[in-house]
Design a protein around this motif. Structure first.
Motif, mmCIF file in Angstrom:
data_model
loop_
_atom_site.group_PDB
_atom_site.id
_atom_site.type_symbol
_atom_site.label_atom_id
_atom_site.label_comp_id
_atom_site.label_asym_id
_atom_site.label_seq_id
_atom_site.Cartn_x
_atom_site.Cartn_y
_atom_site.Cartn_z
ATOM 1 N N SER A 96 3.250 29.712 49.673
ATOM 2 C CA SER A 96 1.946 30.282 50.007
ATOM 3 C C SER A 96 2.093 31.179 51.236
ATOM 4 O O SER A 96 1.979 30.739 52.363
ATOM 5 N N GLY A 134 -1.085 31.348 53.158
ATOM 6 C CA GLY A 134 -1.838 30.107 53.314
ATOM 7 C C GLY A 134 -1.225 29.129 54.286
ATOM 8 O O GLY A 134 -1.836 28.127 54.622
ATOM 9 N N PRO A 142 -4.214 31.440 58.454
ATOM 10 C CA PRO A 142 -5.069 30.256 58.385
ATOM 11 C C PRO A 142 -5.238 29.565 59.742
ATOM 12 O O PRO A 142 -4.291 29.488 60.507
ATOM 13 N N GLY A 143 -6.446 29.117 59.966
ATOM 14 C CA GLY A 143 -6.739 28.363 61.172
ATOM 15 C C GLY A 143 -6.450 29.093 62.472
ATOM 16 O O GLY A 143 -6.040 28.475 63.440
ATOM 17 N N GLN A 182 -9.777 29.905 52.297
ATOM 18 C CA GLN A 182 -9.465 31.079 53.130
ATOM 19 C C GLN A 182 -10.704 31.587 53.874
ATOM 20 O O GLN A 182 -10.596 32.171 54.942
ATOM 21 N N LYS A 233 -1.963 26.915 45.971
ATOM 22 C CA LYS A 233 -2.234 27.874 47.047
ATOM 23 C C LYS A 233 -3.728 27.949 47.374
ATOM 24 O O LYS A 233 -4.299 29.029 47.496
ATOM 25 N N MET A 238 -5.249 27.486 50.008
ATOM 26 C CA MET A 238 -5.551 28.138 51.285
ATOM 27 C C MET A 238 -5.703 29.644 51.130
ATOM 28 O O MET A 238 -6.179 30.325 52.026
ATOM 29 N N GLU A 239 -5.246 30.181 50.001
ATOM 30 C CA GLU A 239 -5.370 31.622 49.782
ATOM 31 C C GLU A 239 -6.615 31.983 48.983
ATOM 32 O O GLU A 239 -6.835 33.139 48.653
ATOM 33 N N ASP A 248 -10.319 32.802 48.768
ATOM 34 C CA ASP A 248 -11.509 33.113 49.556
ATOM 35 C C ASP A 248 -12.736 32.821 48.685
ATOM 36 O O ASP A 248 -12.603 32.339 47.560
ATOM 37 N N ARG A 259 -12.558 34.419 45.058
ATOM 38 C CA ARG A 259 -11.605 33.820 44.112
ATOM 39 C C ARG A 259 -12.071 32.438 43.695
ATOM 40 O O ARG A 259 -11.906 32.025 42.546
ATOM 41 N N ILE A 281 -12.945 27.745 61.598
ATOM 42 C CA ILE A 281 -11.541 28.109 61.805
ATOM 43 C C ILE A 281 -10.717 26.885 62.195
ATOM 44 O O ILE A 281 -9.589 26.701 61.722
ATOM 45 N N GLN A 293 -10.131 24.846 59.257
ATOM 46 C CA GLN A 293 -9.142 25.540 58.430
ATOM 47 C C GLN A 293 -7.736 25.239 58.953
ATOM 48 O O GLN A 293 -6.802 25.053 58.170
ATOM 49 N N ALA A 294 -7.616 25.177 60.283
ATOM 50 C CA ALA A 294 -6.313 24.853 60.871
ATOM 51 C C ALA A 294 -5.868 23.456 60.457
ATOM 52 O O ALA A 294 -4.700 23.213 60.192
ATOM 53 N N ALA A 341 -4.757 23.648 56.857
ATOM 54 C CA ALA A 341 -3.454 24.304 56.709
ATOM 55 C C ALA A 341 -2.322 23.434 57.248
ATOM 56 O O ALA A 341 -1.155 23.799 57.158
ATOM 57 N N ASP A 392 -1.926 22.588 60.465
ATOM 58 C CA ASP A 392 -1.520 22.951 61.829
ATOM 59 C C ASP A 392 -2.054 21.999 62.888
ATOM 60 O O ASP A 392 -1.653 22.058 64.045
#
Lengths: 298, 410
Positions: free
Chosen positions: A153, A156, A245-246, B178, B236, B238-239, B241, B244, B383, B386-387, B390, B392
Motif C-alpha cells: 500500500s 496507505g 496517512p495520519g 483516506q 489497501k 487506507m487508500e 477515500d 472510492r 487525522i 487515521q494515524a 495506519a 503509526d
C-alpha cells in the motif's frame, strides 16, 4: 560625449534608474515584503483570520508551537528527512543523466526533452496521475505480474507514503536540474578537457577531478534550488497524499496552511511561518557560503 | 460624403445607447458553499430565482478549500452575499459579517429545533439547512443475499456479522480511511453517546477537564471498531477515500461504509439499482448503550450585511430554503429532509431517509456532536485516528494526542 556630461546628468540618470526600478520594487514590496512584515505583527496575536478584532498575546504563539504542538514537530521532522533524501537523490540523478546528455546530437536532444517534460506539467495534474498509478494502476500491475512490490500500500502506510512522495517529486523535477548541469558541462572549456585527456584522465577520475570542480557553480545553484524546493514542499502533499496517512507526509508548509485555513488559527499559523522563514534563511545562507567556497576560478 | 457617413454612423451609435441603458443592470450575488453533493439542484434554484428577479449569481461550490476562499474574501472586504456555514463554533468567526435575522418573517417557515442550531446569544445568525444523518451504511441487497436480517447490538455482534459476511465471500467494510474526516465523524458517535440528551454537557465537561478522552465511557471502543474496519476491510483500505468507498458500496464490492445521508444522490448515480439503509453504530459490549445513528442540523446559510441588496438577498434565502420549489428540491433532489415545518406532499425520496426516520422514531439517534467541538479540533481528530488506523500510533498514544489537540483548541 560620455565624459563631458553635465553635473545634472547624474541626477537625471539616477531618476531614470529609479523610474525603471520602481514598478518592480513596488510589486515586490506590496506582494512579498510588506505582507511578510505584517505576518510578524500578526504572529503576536490570537486571531482567527476573519474577525476584525485580535487579542495581543505576545510570544504565546511561539511558545505554543515549540512546546505542545506535536503535529508541527512531526511536520518539521518529515520536512528535514524529505529534504535530505530529495537533495541528494535529485542532484546525483541529475548529474548522472546530464553527463551523457551533454553531448550534442539528436539523441541527447530527445533525451533532454523526455526528462524535462514532467517539469512543465502542473504538479497538481502530475500528482493526480500518480495517485491513480499507485492505486488502481499498481493493483492492475499486481494482477498482471504477481510481484509483491505492487501489492504494497504505497499511499496507505506512512513509510511507503514517504517514498511515494519522494519518487514523485524526484521524477517531476530531475529534468530541471539536469538542464542546469548540462549547461554547466557544456560550458567547461574544451581545451582543459583535452589537456586532461592527453594527461591520461579517464572515467570516474576525470569526472571527480575535472568535470565536478568545473561545474561547481551549477552545483551551488542546484543544491540551493532543490533545498528551497524541498523545504517549501506543498502542492504534492495537497494533491497526492493530503498529508496522510495520519499526518505522516505533512510538510511544514502544509501544516501552516491547515493551521490557518482549516483550524482558523491565523496567529499561530503566522508565528509558524515566521519561525519557518528564519530557519530556511539560516539553512540557505550556510549552504551558499559552504558551496561558494568550493567553486573554482579558471 | 465622408462627413455624411460619419454623422450617420454617430447617429446609429447614439440611437443604440438608450436601448442598452434602459435594460436594468442585474444585481450580482456571490454564493459560496462547501457542498459536494447535489449541487446541480441548487444551481437550478439559483438560476430560476436569478431569471425572475434579475439577479446574476456567481456560484462557488468549494468542498475543498472553503476556508482559504472565505479568509481571502473576508480580509479583502469582498464578502460573499450568501455563504454556507457549519453549525456551532464554526459560525462564530463569520458572525460579525452576517445579517442578524432574529424576528425576521423569513424565519417563520423553519422547524424550531433547526433554528436553535443557528442561534447564538439569542440571535438567529443564519437560515438553517436540513438535518443530516450519519452512521454505518450498508448495501441491502448484499445483506439480503448473505441472509443477514438483524442489526448488531454490540461490537462483538458487529464482528460476528463481519465473519458471517466474509464466510459468504463478501468483503464487509470499504471504510474511507483516506478521508480522515470520515473516521472523525464515526468517533463523534462514541463521544455523543456519553450523554445522548445533552451534547453540550459533554463538551463543557471536556472543556473543564471533568471528562477526558481517557475517561469518556465509550471513546476507547472507537479503536476496536477501527480495527474491525481494517481486519474485515477491502485490501489497501487506507487508500480508500470517500469516493472510492462509496463506489465500492454502490457496486456491492463491499457491504458497509460510514457515511451521511447526503451521499444518496451520488450513490444512486454510481448504481441506479442500489438499495441502501443505515446501520446504527454499536459503541460497547456491555449493553450500557444501544446502537444509534447521529442526526441533527449541520448548519445553514449566512447573509452578508454588506450585500448590495439585503432585502432581495433575504427574499432569495427564503426562496432557497422554504419555498415549495426548495422543499421539492430538498425532498426529491438532495433527498434530505427540508428544514421547514411544511413538508413535501410527496414525502422525502430516499431509502436512507426512510431508514433514518425509522431509527429516529425508535429513539435510536444521537445529536451531531462534532459541530459543537472547539474550532479546529475536528480536523486534527480525524487525522490522529487515521494515524492509529495506519499503525503509526498505539491507542494510548492516540488518546493522549487527541486530548492534547482538544486542550490546544478549547
Amino acid at each position: 560625449m560620455f565624459l563631458k556630461r553635465k553635473p545634472h546628468a547624474r541626477l537625471v540618470n539616477g531618476l531614470d534608474f529609479a523610474m525603471f526600478t520602481f514598478p518592480a520594487l513596488a510589486v515586490v514590496l506590496i506582494t512579498t515584503n510588506i505582507p511578510f512584515v505584517m505576518s510578524i505583527y500578526y504572529s503576536l496575536f490570537d486571531w482567527n483570520g476573519l474577525s476584525r478584532s485580535m487579542t495581543f498575546v505576545g510570544i504565546d504563539n511561539f511558545i505554543r508551537i515549540f512546546t505542545i504542538d506535536a503535529q508541527f514537530m512531526k511536520a518539521i521532522q518529515f520536512t528535514i528527512r524529505f529534504a535530505a533524501f530529495y537533495i541528494v537523490i535529485v542532484n546525483i540523478l541529475a548529474v548522472i543523466i546530464a553527463l551523457p546528455l551533454s553531448k550534442s546530437g539528436l539523441v541527447s536532444q530527445i533525451g533532454r526533452s523526455c526528462f524535462y517534460i514532467p517539469n512543465i506539467i502542473s504538479l497538481i495534474a502530475v500528482s493526480l496521475v500518480w495517485r491513480f498509478l499507485f492505486g488502481p494502476g499498481f493493483d492492475a500491475l499486481a494482477d498482471l505480474t504477481g510481484l509483491e512490490i505492487f501489492k504494497w500500500s504505497w499511499l496507505g502506510t506512512s513509510t511507503l507514503a514517504f517514498y511515494s512522495v519522494l519518487i514523485l517529486t524526484v521524477w517531476q523535477s530531475v529534468g530541471f536540474y539536469m538542464i542546469i548541469y548540462v549547461a554547466g558541462i557544456i560550458g567547461i572549456p574544451q581545451d582543459i578537457v583535452e589537456a586532461a585527456e592527453i594527461d591520461g584522465s579517464r572515467g570516474i577520475g576525470h569526472f571527480f577531478r575535472i568535470t565536478l570542480p568545473l561545474i561547481m557553480p551549477s552545483v551551488t545553484v542546484c543544491i540551493f534550488t532543490s533545498l528551497i524546493g524541498a523545504l517549501k514542499l506543498f502542492d504534492v502533499v495537497l494533491a497526492f497524499t493530503k498529508g496522510g496517512p495520519g499526518g505522516s507526509t505533512a510538510t511544514v508548509a502544509w501544516n501552516i496552511y491547515q493551521e490557518a485555513f482549516s483550524k482558523y488559527r491565523f496567529g499561530v499559523a503566522t508565528a509558524k511561518s515566521v519561525v519557518f522563514f528564519a530557519a530556511v534563511l539560516v539553512i540557505t545562507v550556510i549552504q551558499l557560503t559552504f558551496f561558494k567556497k568550493r567553486e573554482v576560478e579558471i | 460624403m465622408k462627413r455624411l457617413a460619419s454623422i450617420l454612423l454617430t447617429l446609429i451609435l447614439l440611437s443604440a445607447l438608450p436601448i442598452a441603458s434602459f435594460a436594468e443592470a442585474p444585481v450580482k450575488f456571490t454564493y459560496i458553499d462547501f457542498q459536494a453533493y447535489g449541487i446541480e439542484f441548487m444551481d437550478e434554484l439559483m438560476h430560476k430565482f436569478g431569471a425572475e428577479h434579475n439577479v446574476e449569481f456567481e456560484i462557488i461550490h468549494s468542498a475543498n478549500g472553503y476556508g482559504d476562499i472565505m479568509a481571502g474574501r473576508v480580509n479583502s472586504g469582498d464578502i460573499p452575499d450568501i455563504f454556507q456555514v457549519e453549525a456551532g463554533p464554526a459560525m462564530v468567526p463569520y458572525m460579525e459579517y452576517a445579517v442578524d435575522l432574529t424576528g425576521d418573517p423569513i424565519l417563520e417557515g423553519f422547524v424550531d429545533e433547526l433554528l436553535s442550531g443557528v442561534t447564538f446569544d439569542g440571535k438567529v445568525m443564519a437560515v438553517p439547512g436540513g438535518p443530516v444523518c450519519i452512521a454505518f451504511m450498508y448495501n441491502k441487497k448484499v445483506f439480503d443475499d448473505a441472509g443477514i436480517t438483524k442489526m448488531p447490538q454490540t461490537i462483538d455482534e458487529l464482528e460476528a456479522l463481519c465473519e458471517e459476511l466474509q464466510s459468504k465471500g463478501v468483503t464487509p467494510f470499504a471504510f474511507g480511511h483516506q478521508s480522515s474526516w470520515i473516521t472523525g465523524q464515526m468517533a463523534a458517535s462514541f463521544i455523543s453517546q456519553e450523554n445522548v440528551l445533552d451534547p453540550t454537557d459533554t463538551i463543557d465537561k471536556l472543556n473543564s477537564g471533568e471528562l477526558t478522552f481517557d475517561t469518556l465511557k465509550y471513546y476507547k471502543n472507537v479503536f476496536k471498531v477501527i480495527d474491525l474496519t481494517i481486519k474485515y476491510g477491502v485490501d489497501k483500505t487506507m487508500e480508500y477515500d470517500w469516493e472510492r468507498s462509496e463506489v465500492a458500496l454502490a457496486n456491492g464490492d463491499a457491504a458497509i461504509i460510514h457515511m451521511g445521508s447526503w451521499a444518496e444522490p451520488l450513490l444512486v448515480e454510481f448504481n441506479s439499482e442500489v438499495e441502501l439503509a443505515f446501520m446504527p453504530i454499536p459503541v460497547t459490549n456491555d449493553g450500557s448503550a444501544i446502537p444509534r445513528i447521529m442526526a441533527g442540523p449541520t448548519g445553514g446559510w449566512m447573509l452578508s450585511k454588506s450585500s448590495a441588496d439585503v432585502e432581495l438577498l433575504k427574499k432569495f434565502a427564503a426562496y432557497f430554503t422554504t419555498s415549495d420549489e426548495a422543499i421539492e428540491m430538498s425532498s426529491q433532489g438532495l433527498r434530505i429532509i427540508p428544514p421547514t415545518k411544511k413538508q413535501s406532499p410527496n414525502g422525502v425520496a430516499g431509502m436512507l431517509n426512510d431508514s433514518a426516520s425509522y431509527y429516529v422514531a425508535n429513539g435510536q439517534s444521537t445529536p451531531l456532536i462534532y459541530v459543537s467541538y472547539p474550532l479546529g479540533f475536528e480536523w486534527e481528530h480525524g487525522i490522529l485516528l487515521q494515524a492509529y488506523a495506519a499503525g503509526d500510533m498505539t491507542m494510548e498514544e492516540c488518546i493522549a494526542a487527541v486530548q492534547n489537540e482538544w486542550d490546544m483548541a478549547k
